[in-house]
Write a protein that holds these residues in place. Sequence first.
Motif, PDB file in Angstrom:
ATOM      1  N   LEU A   1       6.578 -10.021   6.699  1.00  0.00           N
ATOM      2  CA  LEU A   1       6.382 -11.456   6.884  1.00  0.00           C
ATOM      3  C   LEU A   1       5.107 -12.032   6.301  1.00  0.00           C
ATOM      4  O   LEU A   1       5.162 -13.409   6.256  1.00  0.00           O
ATOM      5  N   HIS A   2       4.630 -11.414   5.378  1.00  0.00           N
ATOM      6  CA  HIS A   2       3.731 -11.869   4.332  1.00  0.00           C
ATOM      7  C   HIS A   2       3.425 -11.333   2.969  1.00  0.00           C
ATOM      8  O   HIS A   2       3.036  -9.913   3.417  1.00  0.00           O
ATOM      9  N   THR A   3       3.843 -11.544   2.143  1.00  0.00           N
ATOM     10  CA  THR A   3       3.710 -10.842   0.731  1.00  0.00           C
ATOM     11  C   THR A   3       3.400 -11.850  -0.364  1.00  0.00           C
ATOM     12  O   THR A   3       3.007 -13.102   0.153  1.00  0.00           O
ATOM     13  N   HIS A   4       2.717 -11.353  -1.356  1.00  0.00           N
ATOM     14  CA  HIS A   4       2.465 -12.308  -2.554  1.00  0.00           C
ATOM     15  C   HIS A   4       3.741 -11.940  -3.492  1.00  0.00           C
ATOM     16  O   HIS A   4       3.544 -12.160  -4.822  1.00  0.00           O
ATOM     17  N   LEU A   5       4.728 -11.489  -3.165  1.00  0.00           N
ATOM     18  CA  LEU A   5       5.877 -11.134  -4.170  1.00  0.00           C
ATOM     19  C   LEU A   5       6.758 -12.230  -4.550  1.00  0.00           C
ATOM     20  O   LEU A   5       6.880 -13.208  -3.804  1.00  0.00           O
ATOM     21  N   PHE A   6       7.300 -12.242  -5.703  1.00  0.00           N
ATOM     22  CA  PHE A   6       8.301 -13.180  -6.240  1.00  0.00           C
ATOM     23  C   PHE A   6       9.725 -12.507  -6.772  1.00  0.00           C
ATOM     24  O   PHE A   6       9.405 -11.471  -7.009  1.00  0.00           O
ATOM     25  N   PRO A   7      10.589 -13.232  -6.703  1.00  0.00           N
ATOM     26  CA  PRO A   7      11.996 -12.693  -6.985  1.00  0.00           C
ATOM     27  C   PRO A   7      11.941 -12.582  -8.662  1.00  0.00           C
ATOM     28  O   PRO A   7      11.135 -13.427  -9.445  1.00  0.00           O
ATOM     29  N   PRO A   8      12.841 -11.967  -9.165  1.00  0.00           N
ATOM     30  CA  PRO A   8      13.135 -11.688 -10.728  1.00  0.00           C
ATOM     31  C   PRO A   8      13.353 -13.184 -11.357  1.00  0.00           C
ATOM     32  O   PRO A   8      12.749 -13.644 -12.530  1.00  0.00           O
ATOM     33  N   SER A   9      13.788 -14.204 -10.528  1.00  0.00           N
ATOM     34  CA  SER A   9      14.358 -15.464 -11.182  1.00  0.00           C
ATOM     35  C   SER A   9      12.749 -16.163 -11.481  1.00  0.00           C
ATOM     36  O   SER A   9      12.701 -17.290 -12.090  1.00  0.00           O
ATOM     37  N   HIS A  10      11.731 -15.711 -10.806  1.00  0.00           N
ATOM     38  CA  HIS A  10      10.154 -16.630 -11.172  1.00  0.00           C
ATOM     39  C   HIS A  10       9.650 -15.800 -12.065  1.00  0.00           C
ATOM     40  O   HIS A  10       8.305 -15.956 -12.497  1.00  0.00           O
ATOM     41  N   GLY A  11      10.404 -15.297 -12.995  1.00  0.00           N
ATOM     42  CA  GLY A  11       9.643 -14.547 -14.349  1.00  0.00           C
ATOM     43  C   GLY A  11       8.648 -13.903 -14.283  1.00  0.00           C
ATOM     44  O   GLY A  11       8.306 -12.857 -13.560  1.00  0.00           O
TER      45      GLY A  11
ATOM     46  N   MET B   1       6.545 -12.634 -11.125  1.00  0.00           N
ATOM     47  CA  MET B   1       7.216 -11.119 -10.541  1.00  0.00           C
ATOM     48  C   MET B   1       6.428 -10.129 -11.140  1.00  0.00           C
ATOM     49  O   MET B   1       6.558  -9.668 -12.261  1.00  0.00           O
ATOM     50  N   LEU B   2       5.357  -9.508 -10.187  1.00  0.00           N
ATOM     51  CA  LEU B   2       4.588  -8.362 -10.779  1.00  0.00           C
ATOM     52  C   LEU B   2       5.396  -7.086 -10.410  1.00  0.00           C
ATOM     53  O   LEU B   2       5.692  -6.805  -9.149  1.00  0.00           O
ATOM     54  N   TRP B   3       5.557  -6.294 -11.303  1.00  0.00           N
ATOM     55  CA  TRP B   3       6.161  -4.811 -11.018  1.00  0.00           C
ATOM     56  C   TRP B   3       5.822  -3.796 -11.893  1.00  0.00           C
ATOM     57  O   TRP B   3       5.259  -4.244 -13.088  1.00  0.00           O
ATOM     58  N   GLY B   4       5.803  -2.337 -11.701  1.00  0.00           N
ATOM     59  CA  GLY B   4       5.843  -1.518 -12.811  1.00  0.00           C
ATOM     60  C   GLY B   4       4.426  -0.975 -12.819  1.00  0.00           C
ATOM     61  O   GLY B   4       3.513  -1.466 -12.134  1.00  0.00           O
ATOM     62  N   ILE B   5       4.298  -0.030 -13.295  1.00  0.00           N
ATOM     63  CA  ILE B   5       3.096   1.147 -13.432  1.00  0.00           C
ATOM     64  C   ILE B   5       1.749   0.121 -13.723  1.00  0.00           C
ATOM     65  O   ILE B   5       0.760   0.170 -13.161  1.00  0.00           O
ATOM     66  N   ASP B   6       1.824  -0.761 -14.891  1.00  0.00           N
ATOM     67  CA  ASP B   6       0.441  -1.383 -15.386  1.00  0.00           C
ATOM     68  C   ASP B   6       0.288  -2.453 -14.062  1.00  0.00           C
ATOM     69  O   ASP B   6      -1.027  -2.575 -13.841  1.00  0.00           O
ATOM     70  N   ASP B   7       1.243  -3.136 -13.398  1.00  0.00           N
ATOM     71  CA  ASP B   7       0.785  -3.894 -12.465  1.00  0.00           C
ATOM     72  C   ASP B   7       0.235  -3.041 -11.231  1.00  0.00           C
ATOM     73  O   ASP B   7      -0.797  -3.412 -10.636  1.00  0.00           O
ATOM     74  N   LEU B   8       0.898  -1.883 -11.037  1.00  0.00           N
ATOM     75  CA  LEU B   8       0.429  -1.214  -9.844  1.00  0.00           C
ATOM     76  C   LEU B   8      -1.098  -0.723 -10.001  1.00  0.00           C
ATOM     77  O   LEU B   8      -1.962  -0.691  -9.253  1.00  0.00           O
TER      78      LEU B   8
ATOM     79  N   ALA C   1       2.031  -7.150  -0.028  1.00  0.00           N
ATOM     80  CA  ALA C   1       2.184  -6.561  -1.383  1.00  0.00           C
ATOM     81  C   ALA C   1       1.915  -7.816  -2.323  1.00  0.00           C
ATOM     82  O   ALA C   1       2.570  -8.722  -2.032  1.00  0.00           O
ATOM     83  N   ARG C   2       1.383  -7.538  -3.503  1.00  0.00           N
ATOM     84  CA  ARG C   2       1.341  -8.250  -4.788  1.00  0.00           C
ATOM     85  C   ARG C   2       2.231  -7.852  -5.814  1.00  0.00           C
ATOM     86  O   ARG C   2       2.661  -8.578  -6.750  1.00  0.00           O
ATOM     87  N   VAL C   3       2.471  -6.482  -5.734  1.00  0.00           N
ATOM     88  CA  VAL C   3       3.172  -5.789  -6.954  1.00  0.00           C
ATOM     89  C   VAL C   3       4.483  -5.297  -6.240  1.00  0.00           C
ATOM     90  O   VAL C   3       4.247  -4.768  -5.018  1.00  0.00           O
ATOM     91  N   LEU C   4       5.738  -5.595  -6.605  1.00  0.00           N
ATOM     92  CA  LEU C   4       6.940  -5.409  -6.025  1.00  0.00           C
ATOM     93  C   LEU C   4       6.887  -3.691  -5.217  1.00  0.00           C
ATOM     94  O   LEU C   4       7.253  -3.466  -4.230  1.00  0.00           O
TER      95      LEU C   4
END
Length: 446
Positions: free
Chosen positions: A25-35, A38-45, A388-391
């Motif tokens: 019920l609370h994250t800082h995630l964004f969908p792929p459409s928000h370019g 959207m934070l994801w992957g090892i460098d963002d982790l 979460a900030r990173v997917l």
Amino acid sequence: TRPLRLGEIARVVRDEMERVQVVDLHTHLFPPSHGELMLWGIDDLLTYHYLIAEYFQTAPRAVAPASFFALPKAFQADMIWAALFVQRSPLSEACKGVLTTLEKLGLRQELRARDLSGIRRWFAEQDPDAYCEKVFSLAGVKYCVMTNIPFDPTEAKHWRPAKKSYTRRFRSALRVDPLLKGDWETVSACLTAANYPQTLEGARQYLRDWAETMQPEYLMASTPHDFQYAGKKGNGGSCQSSKDGKKGGQEDMGQGCGVTMIDKSPKGAELLEKVLIPVAEELSLPIAMKLGAHRAVNPSLGTAGDGLVAADVGDLRRLCTAHPQVKFLATFLARVSQHEAAVLANKFPNLHLYGCWWYCNNPSIIREITAMRLEILGTGFTAQHSDARVLDQLIYKWSHSRRVIGEVLAGEYVSLAQTGWKLTREEVRRDVERLLGGAYEEFMQK
Ligand code: REL
Ligand code: ZN
């Protein structure tokens, strides 16, 4: 439907905890459409602000935060990997989170070899949309609630003029910190830029229009460390609601409510009472609050420099008392606030507690808070949210929390069973679902 034997309880709870589809019920995630948002992957982790803070705890003096932040993200990630995963054992919860995430993604060999390049190669092959879906399903998250800030132009452009589409995995929350903390400067700049009148009614209309655009689950904000809410004073002064029929035009400032929110400007003091609360009421939107962050304790570290303060739980009590018709979701950052908060939630049906936030999102503290909440509130609270900030963090945050919450719950069931109380798997399932999303949805609907 058969009653569980004492010896089966732990395993059944573990199974049910594993299979439940949670609501985050609370994250800082964004969908792929928000370019790029959207934070994801090892460098963002690896460059998560928890790890940046840990890195600077021991970084050589020669590494100044400003020069670190000026480096490309992959360089920053290299430095953190070397310092926290190679030169030391990754014992902190934030470090362990990276390991759990990689392990659950199937990168065991790379992990064993501490092969950062191999890990990067694997991520480079992922397609954001497919990967996003993979993470949600691996983490067992039914949907997450984003944090959407209309006051931030880099975010606003994904909503207007055209709203970007996203899957049912994402829902929105309208973040309104400037209204809660009475930051008239930010609010008035946004009103001007969007051609709204510089009035309280202008601010209300701005909020209504953004709610129309975002269709949020709730309005939300974190309180500043010096937040104080003294409630309504004397003379029973009831606030003018947004239904007062005023459209634009200058309104009297500093009168009417008798609110003694400690604040800088008269308009600032009224943003909470005359803008946020009335619009929440009018649109039947709960207000989600996060209390206890102390921003920029070390400003040179950016987000990694935010600390903690023991917020006054009395502020929330006064809000719940002054506005029984408004629903509040709340979570506190300091461990010392948790007991008082649980008792408060036990007194106010318009208050729902959720999650073990940030510095409380550590197994030892989750264990303690969850046990205490179960003992005071039964299943009338939401045990966790990821923030979460990173997917990819969904994977570890939920896996770690499921384990601890399950252990605590199993212990409570064993003590029930010892009284002769019979419990079925279906009942365990019902309770688990409630603790990880159902209680939130029930609160939202009531
Ligand atoms: O939403 C908030 O106010 C906080 O959760 C954040 O400021 C914070 O950095 C969070 O991501 C930490 O987990
Ligand atoms: Zn947050």
